[in-house]
Each structure stands twice: as structure tokens, then as C-alpha cells.
Design an enzyme around this catalytic site. Sequence first.
Site, mmCIF file in Angstrom:
data_model
loop_
_atom_site.group_PDB
_atom_site.id
_atom_site.type_symbol
_atom_site.label_atom_id
_atom_site.label_comp_id
_atom_site.label_asym_id
_atom_site.label_seq_id
_atom_site.Cartn_x
_atom_site.Cartn_y
_atom_site.Cartn_z
ATOM 1 N N ARG A 1 93.310 12.222 -37.130
ATOM 2 C CA ARG A 1 93.354 10.826 -37.580
ATOM 3 C C ARG A 1 92.449 10.578 -38.780
ATOM 4 N NH1 ARG A 1 91.350 7.939 -33.032
ATOM 5 N NH2 ARG A 1 89.374 7.860 -34.117
ATOM 6 N N ASP B 1 98.650 -6.455 -55.092
ATOM 7 C CA ASP B 1 99.783 -5.616 -54.711
ATOM 8 C C ASP B 1 100.430 -5.135 -56.011
ATOM 9 O OD1 ASP B 1 102.304 -4.595 -53.977
ATOM 10 O OD2 ASP B 1 102.436 -5.913 -52.224
ATOM 11 N N LYS C 1 108.116 2.812 -51.882
ATOM 12 C CA LYS C 1 109.025 2.472 -52.984
ATOM 13 C C LYS C 1 109.040 3.613 -54.011
ATOM 14 C CE LYS C 1 109.579 -1.278 -50.662
ATOM 15 N NZ LYS C 1 108.791 -2.501 -50.826
ATOM 16 N N TYR D 1 105.018 -10.962 -51.559
ATOM 17 C CA TYR D 1 105.964 -10.267 -50.669
ATOM 18 C C TYR D 1 105.985 -11.005 -49.324
ATOM 19 C CZ TYR D 1 107.686 -6.258 -47.887
ATOM 20 O OH TYR D 1 108.390 -5.426 -47.056
HETATM 21 C C1 LIG Z 1 108.146 -3.180 -49.757
HETATM 22 C C2 LIG Z 1 106.908 -3.869 -50.189
HETATM 23 C C3 LIG Z 1 105.771 -3.873 -49.389
HETATM 24 C C4 LIG Z 1 105.755 -3.266 -48.015
HETATM 25 O O1 LIG Z 1 106.002 -1.917 -48.002
HETATM 26 P P1 LIG Z 1 106.618 -1.202 -46.673
HETATM 27 O O2 LIG Z 1 106.351 0.229 -46.914
HETATM 28 O O3 LIG Z 1 108.055 -1.586 -46.647
HETATM 29 O O4 LIG Z 1 105.858 -1.744 -45.505
HETATM 30 C C5 LIG Z 1 104.640 -4.481 -49.876
HETATM 31 N N1 LIG Z 1 104.628 -5.078 -51.083
HETATM 32 C C6 LIG Z 1 105.710 -5.091 -51.877
HETATM 33 C C7 LIG Z 1 105.629 -5.759 -53.202
HETATM 34 C C8 LIG Z 1 106.887 -4.509 -51.459
HETATM 35 O O5 LIG Z 1 107.961 -4.559 -52.230
#
Ligand SMILES: *Cc1c(COP(=O)(O)O)cnc(C)c1O
Length: 403
Positions: free
Chosen positions: A62, A187, A212, A115
Site C-alpha cells: 500500500r 484540476d 483520461k 467536474y
Molecule cells: C474524468 C474527470 C475526473 C475524474 O476522473 P476519474 O478517473 O473518472 O475518476 C476529474 N476531473 C476531470 C476534469 C475529469 O474530466
Amino acid sequence: MSDSKDDRPPTHDKPATRLIHAGRDPGAQNGFVNPAVTRGSTVVFPTLAKLKSREQPYTYGRRGTPTTDALEAAICELEGGARTILLGSGLQAVSTALLAFVEAGDEILVTDSVYQPTRVFCDKVLKRLGVHTVYYDPRLNGAIEELITERTRLIFTEAPGSQTFEMQDIPAISAIARRHGIWHLMDNTWASPLYFQPLAHGVDVSIQAATKYIVGHADAMLGAITANDRASAKINAIKEGLGTSPGSEETYLGLRGLRTLDVRLKQHHASGLNVAQWLQKRPEVVEIMHPALPGDPGHDLWQRDFSGASGLFGIRLAPAPEKALAALVDQLRLFAMGYSWGGYESLILPCNPCTARTATTWPPPETGFTIRLHIGLEDVEDLKADLAAGLDRFTAASHQHTG
Ligand SMILES: *Cc1c(COP(=O)(O)O)cnc(C)c1O
């Protein structure tokens, strides 16, 4: 969890070069180009003295493995941070980063364009812990200072905004956060660390939904938090407390995806802009939300601060009944409908930002549907032909009279 262990002197290599070599040392991998995937929970110690010395680099699955270290070091280098930690998803990176800085009684400032699941975390979880979220207009920029009170603990930004793509003046917001002694979390998923470096623009914590573009192939969930020196102790403490850690296969897929991020993003950028400019000439499209497009309200900020655009942007269509939207999306050949983005494939998603907003408004679907497009790596002419046929179906269905 690892400090960036790279002792080599800093180089002047460009990001595309660093991307290939960061977090990788074939000499330590029996000569193999890539690290092995370390699967493991227990780490064994040969003697009592070793167990007590705390000298072994790894002590428990972990707490990090050579595989997580490799990806953390690579992302840390690209983001220019003091430390990166990996998590099991992008949302987990968001929620862990937010939890690291707040306590009961605090207020946080979060962009209204955030988001949507981040918003759910604030409204459902942080609220229960006594943390109050104030949403602000993403275009406030310098005027955000007027919202800061003695209880404000942090500002959360996301640029461009999810679904609506407003840009934010990140350096101006960072300067305000510094002046008031509060944290700035961003973010940074849309640009990835290749096209924007939050920490170099004064942000304390940069968050990536690595699911992503870093993973890039729609085959794993992964998140990353990169913090500067000042913020990293708090991030480390919360990570230890929450006990989160990413899976070994997912981490490896992140490493594998990362190596081609530069070439992929160049194509997403070029094809995305190409399709956006083509859509500008279509009569069915009344608005395009894409900060790299000249004339977009966020274009100047994008041009000043970002070095590229990803393949994700939004459009608004002319007012039409829902059957026209269905006629558009149901029969596309290449664009699939689905959540997420950042993979090699093109996606389309009708969205309804107006229901999630509280500080600002967004036009309701009756005045024209809002759609998010992810332009993938297919041939761009094929993609435009697919969309052209869809928009023709949209127009035909809009004019069709129902009895
Ligand atoms: C998809 C996304 C997230 C979350 O990511 P996951 O891996 O799907 O939990 C956070 N911020 C933005 C801008 C996103 O597009």
C-alpha cells in the site's frame, strides 16, 4: 509514494524528451526498457535489525512499489512538483486533495464549472464534515478576492471548465491565494502536464484524472496529485491516513500511456481545432466552446498560459426537439456515446450543465442542446463526414412534423 528520486542534474530537455525518459532506468531493470510490474502486498525483511531500521525502500504494498514509484517520478517531473502520489481514479485524486486541507468550519471556493462529481463530493461529503462550499463564476478571475473571508481555506480551479470550457486566470488567482495565505488546487486534466504546468503558475496542488490522457487508451482508471514543497506534507499525511493506493496493472498502463502522450496530444490538438473550425461553418451549430479557437472568450488566457489544446470541446446546437438530437447521435458511425474521454477514440456526449450550476446560469436544453465532443485519433476527414451526416439527420428531424 516516492520523493522524486532522480539525482541527475536538471537538463534542458524539452517535455517531449523528458516524457520518454522520466521515471525509467533500464540499468536497474536488468536492461529492459520498461520496469516490471510489481504485484505485491507483503514485503519481507531478512532480519530483526532490518525490520527495525526502516531502511528498506519498500515496506508494504500500500505504501508504494517500484511500479508506482516509476509513474509518480515521471508525472512529478512533468508537473514540476516536489512529490506526486497516485490514486485509483481521478475523482479519488480530487477528493483526497480536498480532504488534505480542510477542517470543520472552513469555507472553500470552487468554480461553478467544476467536474460535476467533484461538486457532489463537496455538497455531500465535505458538507457533512462541516466544510462549506461557495461556488464562484469561473470568469471572476481577480474579482474572486471579494469572496475570501477569514474562514476561506482554499480555492479550487479547473481550466477550461468541465462541459462549458471557460478559461480561468490561474496566475492571478494564485497571487490572490498567496496574499491571503490560502491554498490553490487545480484540476489540470484537460491540458495534461504537457500543455499546462499549474505549479509553475503558482498553484500548490495539480490534479490529474490520469484515466483520461495519461492512460490514453480507455483501459484503466487512475488519478495523480502533484504538490509543491509547501503542500506535499499535508497530501502525504492524508494519503497515509486514507490508505488509498492504485492497482499495479493500472499503474503500468499509466506508464505505458504516458510515453506517447506528446504525439497523441499533438494529433488531438490539430484534429480538435480542425473539427471545431469546420463546425463554425455549420448552420446547426450556434456556439463553440473551445479556448484555442480565436474569438473564444478564453482564447487570450489560453494563448498566454497554455502550450496546446487537447481534443475535448463543446458545442451548442440550434433549438430542436429531442428526436433531432437522437437522430444525430444514434446513427453516428465513428463517434460513440459515453462518459470519460482522453482515449484514442472519438466520443460524443449530450450534457446539461444548467442543472448543476448555482453561481452562474447555462442555457437550458430547450434553447439548444449542449454537446461535448472528444476528437480522437481517427482520420479527421472521416470524423467530419460522420458529423456532417449526423447534422444533416438533425436538420431533417428538426423540420419533420409529428402528427
Ligand atoms: C474524468 C474527470 C475526473 C475524474 O476522473 P476519474 O478517473 O473518472 O475518476 C476529474 N476531473 C476531470 C476534469 C475529469 O474530466
